[in-house]
Design an enzyme around this catalytic site. Sequence first.
Site, PDB file in Angstrom:
ATOM      1  N   LYS A 108     -25.893 -11.464  -1.700  1.00 20.62           N
ATOM      2  CA  LYS A 108     -25.018 -11.391  -0.326  1.00 20.62           C
ATOM      3  C   LYS A 108     -25.826 -10.829   0.478  1.00 20.62           C
ATOM      4  O   LYS A 108     -26.455  -9.577   0.321  1.00 20.62           O
ATOM      5  CB  LYS A 108     -23.874 -10.596  -0.935  1.00 20.62           C
ATOM      6  CG  LYS A 108     -22.902 -10.188   0.116  1.00 20.62           C
ATOM      7  CD  LYS A 108     -21.531  -9.709  -0.305  1.00 20.62           C
ATOM      8  CE  LYS A 108     -20.990  -8.552   0.438  1.00 20.62           C
ATOM      9  NZ  LYS A 108     -19.590  -8.230   0.123  1.00 20.62           N
TER      10      LYS A 108
HETATM   11  C1  R5P Z   1     -18.815  -3.257   0.752  1.00 20.54           C
HETATM   12  O1  R5P Z   1     -17.829  -2.479   0.744  1.00 20.54           O
HETATM   13  C2  R5P Z   1     -18.533  -4.385   0.069  1.00 20.54           C
HETATM   14  O2  R5P Z   1     -19.623  -4.817  -0.396  1.00 20.54           O
HETATM   15  C3  R5P Z   1     -18.000  -5.290   0.687  1.00 20.54           C
HETATM   16  O3  R5P Z   1     -17.553  -6.497  -0.347  1.00 20.54           O
HETATM   17  C4  R5P Z   1     -18.517  -6.300   1.698  1.00 20.54           C
HETATM   18  O4  R5P Z   1     -18.842  -5.496   2.823  1.00 20.54           O
HETATM   19  C5  R5P Z   1     -17.778  -7.413   2.230  1.00 20.54           C
HETATM   20  O5  R5P Z   1     -16.910  -6.926   3.080  1.00 20.54           O
HETATM   21  P1  R5P Z   1     -16.514  -7.112   4.435  1.00 20.54           P
HETATM   22  O6  R5P Z   1     -16.409  -8.596   4.856  1.00 20.54           O
HETATM   23  O7  R5P Z   1     -15.441  -6.504   4.896  1.00 20.54           O
HETATM   24  O8  R5P Z   1     -17.832  -6.501   5.095  1.00 20.54           O
END
Ligand code: R5P
Length: 294
Positions: free
Chosen positions: A203
């Site tokens: 990711k």
């Molecule tokens: C961080 O808190 C996590 O990895 C989240 O799952 C990631 O940042 C995705 O969430 P967002 O779309 O709110 O950035």
Amino acid sequence: MADIDGSNAPKEFYTDIPQKSENFYLKGSNSLDWGMKNRLSRIFNPVSGKTVMLAVDHGYFLGPTAGLERIDVNIVPLIPYADTLMITRGALRTMVPADTQKAIVLRVTGGASILTELSNEDLAVDIEDAIRLNVCAMAVQVYVGSEHEHQTILSMTRMVDMGLRYGMPTLAVTAVGKDMVRDAKYFRLATRICAELGAQYVKTYYISEGFETVTSSCPVPIVIAGGKKLPEIDALTMAYRAIQEGAAGVDMGRNIFQSTAPIAMLKAVRAVVHDNETPEKAFEMYTTLKSEKK
Ligand code: R5P
């Protein structure tokens, strides 16, 4: 033991049909074991090859983030519209009904809070618990270039080793330190390190310049985080560009659960990710669904 009682019909062995030996549809995943592929196929839709992950794991270092104050109230109703829920074990056990049919991606690192140095994370969940929870992948934060780079990279490789032992994919989450530049050069470095060291998918964040070089130089699928809340049309445009430039999906949190119409937004994001819908059309869909709700 009888085969079929009283049947004299000849057995059919289809000797003229060669057994199929097909490649697995997901980039870089063909050599994985059956259980690992099966779990990945519950995350990435086998028809589109893409995924819409709903990320709600922010509380593991941020506490009750806006929109996540009550996961049972605000998030559970969204689950049917996502492909996958990315969540911590505490939230999963306490607030998500166990009869959910959606794939779960479990946050397995932790150890820091927003009040301290964020990169000081380690493994915070045993793989046995991930298996007990019947999840489809484990998410590990990796801080390339940050103070605790070494420790977080090795946490990831430990999880990859355990995951390979039990058929559980590891999602490497590339986290960018506060003062670091978010550009293609950095993300090529971070995502490639994660893939080379064995993560089954990675990711990262979308960047407007050179994102296609990040996806093409990473040998496993990439999903993008949503990041901070944007106007819906901008978030849909970002998701669209990411998909068109080689991402295999989104792992989106705040841009969904902080939207004024989260279900409408999830449906619009799905259209962009799975059906290659344009951001303009998807936004139209969002506004229609939002007004129908009223
Ligand atoms: C961080 O808190 C996590 O990895 C989240 O799952 C990631 O940042 C995705 O969430 P967002 O779309 O709110 O950035």
